[in-house]
Write a protein that holds these residues in place. Structure first.
Motif, PDB file in Angstrom:
ATOM      1  N   GLY A  34       0.516  -0.764   0.190  1.00  0.00           N
ATOM      2  CA  GLY A  34      -0.244  -0.244  -0.357  1.00  0.00           C
ATOM      3  C   GLY A  34       0.760   1.630   0.047  1.00  0.00           C
ATOM      4  N   CYS A  35       2.015   0.916  -0.983  1.00  0.00           N
ATOM      5  CA  CYS A  35       3.095   2.648  -0.646  1.00  0.00           C
ATOM      6  C   CYS A  35       2.278   3.926  -1.561  1.00  0.00           C
ATOM      7  N   GLY A  36       1.406   3.254  -2.568  1.00  0.00           N
ATOM      8  CA  GLY A  36       1.035   3.970  -3.048  1.00  0.00           C
ATOM      9  C   GLY A  36       2.007   4.820  -4.839  1.00  0.00           C
ATOM     10  N   LEU A  37       2.885   3.331  -4.593  1.00  0.00           N
ATOM     11  CA  LEU A  37       3.453   4.141  -6.065  1.00  0.00           C
ATOM     12  C   LEU A  37       3.091   3.687  -7.596  1.00  0.00           C
ATOM     13  N   PRO A  38       3.390   3.676  -8.364  1.00  0.00           N
ATOM     14  CA  PRO A  38       2.156   2.892  -9.660  1.00  0.00           C
ATOM     15  C   PRO A  38       2.887   1.792  -9.976  1.00  0.00           C
ATOM     16  N   PRO A  39       1.663   0.570 -10.029  1.00  0.00           N
ATOM     17  CA  PRO A  39       2.347  -0.920 -10.390  1.00  0.00           C
ATOM     18  C   PRO A  39       3.184  -0.691 -11.255  1.00  0.00           C
ATOM     19  N   GLN A  40       4.248  -1.637 -11.553  1.00  0.00           N
ATOM     20  CA  GLN A  40       5.170  -1.903 -12.250  1.00  0.00           C
ATOM     21  C   GLN A  40       4.593  -2.494 -13.636  1.00  0.00           C
ATOM     22  N   THR A  41       4.530  -1.255 -14.745  1.00  0.00           N
ATOM     23  CA  THR A  41       4.109  -1.840 -15.862  1.00  0.00           C
ATOM     24  C   THR A  41       5.179  -1.934 -16.725  1.00  0.00           C
ATOM     25  N   GLU A  42       4.984  -3.079 -18.201  1.00  0.00           N
ATOM     26  CA  GLU A  42       6.627  -3.014 -19.272  1.00  0.00           C
ATOM     27  C   GLU A  42       6.534  -1.543 -19.970  1.00  0.00           C
ATOM     28  N   ALA A  43       7.962  -1.669 -19.813  1.00  0.00           N
ATOM     29  CA  ALA A  43       8.971  -0.382 -19.929  1.00  0.00           C
ATOM     30  C   ALA A  43       7.984  -0.186 -21.519  1.00  0.00           C
ATOM     31  N   GLN A  44       8.147   1.175 -21.795  1.00  0.00           N
ATOM     32  CA  GLN A  44       7.520   1.464 -22.979  1.00  0.00           C
ATOM     33  C   GLN A  44       8.134   2.186 -23.893  1.00  0.00           C
ATOM     34  N   GLU A  45       8.947   1.836 -25.248  1.00  0.00           N
ATOM     35  CA  GLU A  45       9.401   3.273 -25.816  1.00  0.00           C
ATOM     36  C   GLU A  45       9.560   4.547 -25.858  1.00  0.00           C
ATOM     37  N   VAL A  46      10.295   5.500 -25.771  1.00  0.00           N
ATOM     38  CA  VAL A  46      10.410   6.595 -25.274  1.00  0.00           C
ATOM     39  C   VAL A  46      11.151   7.470 -26.510  1.00  0.00           C
ATOM     40  N   PRO A  47       9.796   8.651 -27.462  1.00  0.00           N
ATOM     41  CA  PRO A  47      10.032   9.197 -29.067  1.00  0.00           C
ATOM     42  C   PRO A  47      11.579   9.552 -28.406  1.00  0.00           C
ATOM     43  N   PRO A  48      12.750   9.992 -29.318  1.00  0.00           N
ATOM     44  CA  PRO A  48      13.887  10.723 -29.325  1.00  0.00           C
ATOM     45  C   PRO A  48      13.513  12.524 -29.138  1.00  0.00           C
ATOM     46  N   ARG A  49      14.543  12.538 -28.291  1.00  0.00           N
ATOM     47  CA  ARG A  49      14.227  13.855 -28.433  1.00  0.00           C
ATOM     48  C   ARG A  49      14.353  15.449 -29.360  1.00  0.00           C
ATOM     49  N   THR A  50      13.834  16.418 -29.531  1.00  0.00           N
ATOM     50  CA  THR A  50      14.683  16.890 -30.852  1.00  0.00           C
ATOM     51  C   THR A  50      14.383  18.631 -30.324  1.00  0.00           C
ATOM     52  N   HIS A  51      16.041  18.941 -30.880  1.00  0.00           N
ATOM     53  CA  HIS A  51      16.370  19.889 -30.310  1.00  0.00           C
ATOM     54  C   HIS A  51      15.120  21.383 -30.839  1.00  0.00           C
ATOM     55  N   PRO A  52      14.872  22.060 -30.039  1.00  0.00           N
ATOM     56  CA  PRO A  52      13.846  23.089 -30.824  1.00  0.00           C
ATOM     57  C   PRO A  52      14.384  24.016 -32.038  1.00  0.00           C
ATOM     58  N   ASP A  53      16.135  24.086 -32.289  1.00  0.00           N
ATOM     59  CA  ASP A  53      15.965  24.499 -33.227  1.00  0.00           C
ATOM     60  C   ASP A  53      16.138  24.402 -34.639  1.00  0.00           C
ATOM     61  N   ARG A  54      15.648  22.291 -34.569  1.00  0.00           N
ATOM     62  CA  ARG A  54      16.274  21.472 -35.650  1.00  0.00           C
ATOM     63  C   ARG A  54      15.139  21.495 -36.794  1.00  0.00           C
TER      64      ARG A  54
END
Length: 54
Positions: A34-54
């Motif tokens: 009951g810690c209130g931590l979110p349940p463990q889920t499968e890893a999700q792909e994170v899209p690559p970050r883009t630079h604001p000047d590009r």
């Protein structure tokens, strides 16, 4: 002998209290999940970050 048993008895009481007694009384503890931590889920792909000047 009592000096060695007292800390072990306190530790056993602490574990029993947080694992079974408090959750039975309706008080959530981390040991009962009951810690209130979110349940463990499968890893999700994170899209690559883009630079604001590009």
């Amino acid at each position: 002998m009592l000096d060695a048993l007292l800390p072990l008895a306190i530790l056993a009481l602490w574990i029993a209290l947080f694992r079974w007694i408090l959750p039975w009384m309706g008080i959530p503890t981390c040991m009962s999940g009951g810690c209130g931590l979110p349940p463990q889920t499968e890893a999700q792909e994170v899209p690559p970050r883009t630079h604001p000047d590009r």
